[in-house]
Scaffold this active site. Sequence first.
Site, PDB file in Angstrom:
ATOM      1  CG  HIS A  83      -1.846  -1.103   1.345  1.00  0.00           C
ATOM      2  ND1 HIS A  83      -2.819  -1.358   0.408  1.00  0.00           N
ATOM      3  CD2 HIS A  83      -1.962  -2.088   2.273  1.00  0.00           C
ATOM      4  CE1 HIS A  83      -3.501  -2.437   0.758  1.00  0.00           C
ATOM      5  NE2 HIS A  83      -2.994  -2.900   1.884  1.00  0.00           N
ATOM      6  CG  HIS A 109       2.562   5.387   6.205  1.00  0.00           C
ATOM      7  ND1 HIS A 109       2.238   5.181   7.529  1.00  0.00           N
ATOM      8  CD2 HIS A 109       1.512   6.065   5.688  1.00  0.00           C
ATOM      9  CE1 HIS A 109       1.054   5.695   7.768  1.00  0.00           C
ATOM     10  NE2 HIS A 109       0.581   6.239   6.671  1.00  0.00           N
ATOM     11  CG  HIS A 111      -0.971   8.371   2.303  1.00  0.00           C
ATOM     12  ND1 HIS A 111      -1.740   7.237   2.266  1.00  0.00           N
ATOM     13  CD2 HIS A 111      -0.619   8.541   3.595  1.00  0.00           C
ATOM     14  CE1 HIS A 111      -1.871   6.745   3.484  1.00  0.00           C
ATOM     15  NE2 HIS A 111      -1.187   7.526   4.323  1.00  0.00           N
ATOM     16  CD  GLU A 123      -4.319   9.279   3.248  1.00  0.00           C
ATOM     17  OE1 GLU A 123      -3.982   9.180   4.448  1.00  0.00           O
ATOM     18  OE2 GLU A 123      -4.947   8.394   2.635  1.00  0.00           O
ATOM     19  CG  HIS A 136       0.174   9.966   7.429  1.00  0.00           C
ATOM     20  ND1 HIS A 136      -0.843   9.252   6.852  1.00  0.00           N
ATOM     21  CD2 HIS A 136      -0.154  11.287   7.328  1.00  0.00           C
ATOM     22  CE1 HIS A 136      -1.760  10.107   6.400  1.00  0.00           C
ATOM     23  NE2 HIS A 136      -1.368  11.332   6.671  1.00  0.00           N
ATOM     24  CB  THR A 218      -6.177   7.715   6.168  1.00  0.00           C
ATOM     25  OG1 THR A 218      -4.833   7.251   5.940  1.00  0.00           O
ATOM     26  CG2 THR A 218      -6.151   9.000   6.963  1.00  0.00           C
ATOM     27  CB  THR A 219      -5.293   2.292   5.825  1.00  0.00           C
ATOM     28  OG1 THR A 219      -4.649   2.199   7.091  1.00  0.00           O
ATOM     29  CG2 THR A 219      -4.448   3.119   4.871  1.00  0.00           C
TER      30      THR A 219
END
Length: 284
Positions: A83, A109, A111, A123, A136, A218-219
């Site tokens: 991901h 991690h 995005h 995000e 994040h 958010t996942t």
Amino acid sequence: MKVLAILLSLFLGVLAQHGDWTYSDGAVDQKHWAKYYKTCGGKRQSPINLQRRVVHYNPTLKRLNLSGYEAQEGLFPITNNGHTVQIELPPTMVLTAPDGTKYLAKQMHFHWGGGHSEMSGSEHTIDGIRFMIEIHVVHYNAKYKSYDIAKDAPDGLAVVAALCEVLNDAENTYYSELISHLKNIKYAGQSTTLTGLDIRDMLPNNLHNYYTYLGSLTTPPCTENVLWFVLADSVKLSRTQIATIESSLLDYQNQTLRNDYRKTQPLNNRLVQANFKDFSSSGE
Ligand SMILES: *[C@@H]1O[C@H](CO)[C@@H](O)[C@H](O)[C@H]1NC(C)=O
Ligand SMILES: *[C@@H]1O[C@H](CO)[C@@H](O)[C@H](O)[C@H]1NC(C)=O
Ligand SMILES: [Zn+2]
């Protein structure tokens, strides 16, 4: 029939192990997360659009205290988890929230976008504007023995988020080492290690000004236990660095990992606060 059931459970087991959700393809894309992970349809979800005209300035909010974020040696695993790229962080990195609660770092991690050229992928958005990349840094409340316990506790997590912008052709050398390792973790499930890390340098210059609100992961499973701090200042990366992040990794279907961001979620009367005053003007 029994064989089929066993095969099916093995198959589902593999799916569960890799996370059976996706951002945009297949049965469990983000529109359908809430069908399989009920909390994803909850009332305090993340990310959100940070609409500056409704942000509440709170002068009593203290600065964030990030300690142990500076240059450190050691072995820091980085993984393509299908991901995103995730860096494991040591619990010697401590965030003290404005109310004095201590949170220990767990992982960091990213995005990103890249669905087509110049397509951004943060995000959180600010006044509707999506930035190129979002960072994040995930922490857990130090009153819990481990991340695994904290991740299910109502006051378990705090995330420091930073937004990235393009600064033309100026390479951000604080990101060079991480980006150079991405080719070694092209396939989902692959890991390698960094031998040094300086998270302070990978974050924006100004760590003082932030937006804060109560939200969620958010996942999936979208747990509603995250205290968010979205930094107002941004990280600058070159166009080439962003393009490399957007094109280096594959997911478990061997598709290029792109647009790994969740769409913004309803605010539902939540209070969004800022500890700085001039957020309603564009500059700082
Ligand atoms: C920041 O947090 C660290 C670690 O908890 C602590 O040792 C330090 O005194 C704090 N600094 C300030 C200015 O509060
Ligand atoms: C992805 O590619 C690798 C290397 O070619 C291969 O070993 C693996 O089986 C592929 N996975 C899928 C799901 O196609
Ligand atoms: Zn994230």
